[in-house]
Design an enzyme around this catalytic site. Structure first.
Site, PDB file in Angstrom:
ATOM      1  N   LYS A  80       0.842  -1.201   0.000  1.00 17.43           N
ATOM      2  CA  LYS A  80       0.000   0.000   0.000  1.00 17.43           C
ATOM      3  C   LYS A  80       0.875   1.247   0.000  1.00 17.43           C
ATOM      4  CE  LYS A  80      -3.821   2.004   2.732  1.00 17.43           C
ATOM      5  NZ  LYS A  80      -4.622   1.818   3.971  1.00 17.43           N
ATOM      6  N   SER A 155      -9.386   1.364   3.143  1.00 16.82           N
ATOM      7  CA  SER A 155      -8.538   2.181   2.292  1.00 16.82           C
ATOM      8  C   SER A 155      -7.428   1.401   1.583  1.00 16.82           C
ATOM      9  CB  SER A 155      -7.909   3.303   3.136  1.00 16.82           C
ATOM     10  OG  SER A 155      -7.080   2.772   4.165  1.00 16.82           O
ATOM     11  N   SER A 179      -9.648  -0.928   7.366  1.00 20.01           N
ATOM     12  CA  SER A 179      -9.073  -0.635   6.048  1.00 20.01           C
ATOM     13  C   SER A 179      -8.329  -1.795   5.394  1.00 20.01           C
ATOM     14  CB  SER A 179      -8.131   0.575   6.140  1.00 20.01           C
ATOM     15  OG  SER A 179      -8.873   1.764   6.301  1.00 20.01           O
TER      16      SER A 179
END
Length: 471
Positions: A80, A155, A179
């Protein structure tokens, strides 16, 4: 080697010389070029690692010379884009940080590299990790490989979409209130939020430091265990994957967290019935006091994000980037959707009383969960990971269930339980005891063995064709 292979399967074939790490990287790079750069774009990847092929070839030579380092040797993974990778920018999805070059790897990036993992790419995300969709000013929306008209969740949506689409075999995300687990659920994957504080967060962009953690996503519980072992140095290998392996463990159904979706409830009920038939001890229902349910309007992020993010910007980057959130806001170089929320969060509330009440309520929630699990002699709670199935690219209203683990610091893991009528995966979440991540993964491995989920986006709704690679 198919694109829905697990880390364990890929690592075995690499160790046996049946497939090279270089060919895995070449195939993954070709799939990303076909499905993330042109045609039915998923928007999952922000930055490719130009060093990935060199790393793969070096690991292939090392394997021939001295054998493999372990079950991550030569396996391509994604990270990420709020986690530092040396040589690649860490943007947090924000165009103002497009040139934010970290001085070193994040602690967990370095540990995965040391274990032999190949960092293939940095992935798209919800800008600053604010939402449970993944939309950024760098790369737009992350689309779901099972249906590109809907969100992949967030996310950490880019990580989840990349794994589901066969771009990588595992990935690393972050989780403050769901997330990791929400996008893992929407993409038919395993996603683990470890016990709070278990993994060092050096080199990770903060959102709410009192709840932030980093964690793995993969296609199997064993994959998640392999990555956790690399990051902690502990043995997280699940035992034999059958209900017999966890005989005597007790799981409580938290029906208060089921939400209003009939199809989510049905998928979870069907999964739980199969588990009960297989011999898992299920307590139905178990109930938390209404007063401690995570419905508090105060947001940790409003109080903790601004100062923490400013400190992060000043700590680990080469020059030439904004030095504060205020500078980013003033530049306007951010997602236009966040015009108001960024300006609100730039001004930390002067009244700390609501924040102090939130912290006190959090302690009460932790005590209530601990008491509930002790009362019923539970090893885990179970409930739907999300209260909704995404139906568009808008921010899903996923409900409060994933916030329980985030607030109390306990480990939680989502695994697939079925599909919605539109072909989007539906996940169930297991919440365990603090510091018993290994026990939680053992339960999850047995549950996984009973449910037998197909992780490939091959439903009629999928607009991304995932081809087998050449090996």
């Amino acid at each position: 080697m198919t694109t829905n292979a697990t880390i364990a399967e890929v690592a075995r074939d690499v160790a046996d010389g049946l497939v090279s790490s270089a060919s895995l990287v070449a195939d993954a790079t070709a799939r990303i070029a076909a499905h993330d750069r042109q045609g039915a774009s998923l928007g999952a990847v922000i930055t490719m690692n130009p060093q990935a092929m060199d790393d793969a070839e070096a690991l292939d030579r090392e394997r021939l010379r001295s054998g493999v380092r372990g079950p991550l040797h030569g396996v391509p993974i994604v990270i990420k884009d709020n986690i530092d990778v040396l040589g690649l920018p860490t943007t947090s999805g924000c165009i103002a940080l497009a040139k934010a070059m970290p001085r070193c790897d994040a602690v967990q990036t370095a540990r995965l590299r040391k274990a032999g993992a190949i960092i293939l790419a940095k992935t798209n995300m919800s800008e600053f990790s604010f939402e449970i969709r993944s939309r950024s000013s760098i790369a737009g929306d992350v689309r779901n490989p099972f249906d590109t008209a809907v969100s992949a969740g967030g996310s950490s949506g880019g990580v989840a979409a990349a794994i589901a689409a066969g771009f990588a075999y595992g990935g690393l995300g972050t989780d403050t209130g769901g997330s990791i687990r929400t996008p893992a659920s929407y993409n038919g994957l395993i996603g683990l939020r470890p016990t709070f504080g278990l993994l060092d967060l050096g080199g990770v962009a903060p959102l709410a430091p009192s709840a932030d953690t980093i964690g793995p996503l993969g296609r199997s519980v064993a994959d998640v265990a392999i990555m956790m072992a690399a990051m902690t140095g502990l043995n997280y290998a699940p035992p034999a994957t059958s209900i017999d392996a966890i005989r005597g463990r007790r799981i409580g159904i938290l029906r208060q967290a089921f939400g209003a979706s009939d199809e989510i409830a049905k998928a979870c009920e069907d999964a739980l019935e199969r588990l009960a038939s297989a011999g898992l001890a299920i307590v139905d229902p178990v109930i938390l006091p209404e007063a401690v349910l995570p419905t508090c309007p105060t947001d940790l992020v409003d109080y903790e994000f601004p100062n923490a993010f400013d400190a992060y910007l000043r700590s680990g980057f080469e020059g030439g980037i904004p030095s504060s959130l205020e500078e980013i806001v003033a530049s306007g170089a951010h997602l236009v959707d966040y015009h108001d929320v960024l300006r609100r969060r730039l001004r930390v509330p002067l009244d700390r009383a609501p924040y102090e009440r939130l912290l006190a309520w959090r302690d009460a929630l932790a005590d209530a969960v601990k008491l509930l699990m002790a009362l019923h002699r539970l090893d885990a709670l179970v409930y739907p990971t999300s209260a909704v199935v995404p139906t568009s690219l808008d921010n899903p209203r996923g409900g409060w269930a994933p916030e329980i683990a985030a607030y109390i610091g306990a480990p939680a893991l989502t695994l697939p339980a079925g599909f919605s009528s539109g072909g989007i995966p539906i996940g169930i979440e297991l919440l365990g005891h603090r510091q018993d991540d290994a026990g939680l993964m053992a339960i999850a491995a047995a549950v996984e063995a009973v449910l037998h989920f197909n992780h490939s986006p091959t439903s009629a709704q999928s607009q991304v064709e995932v081809e087998p690679n050449a090996d």
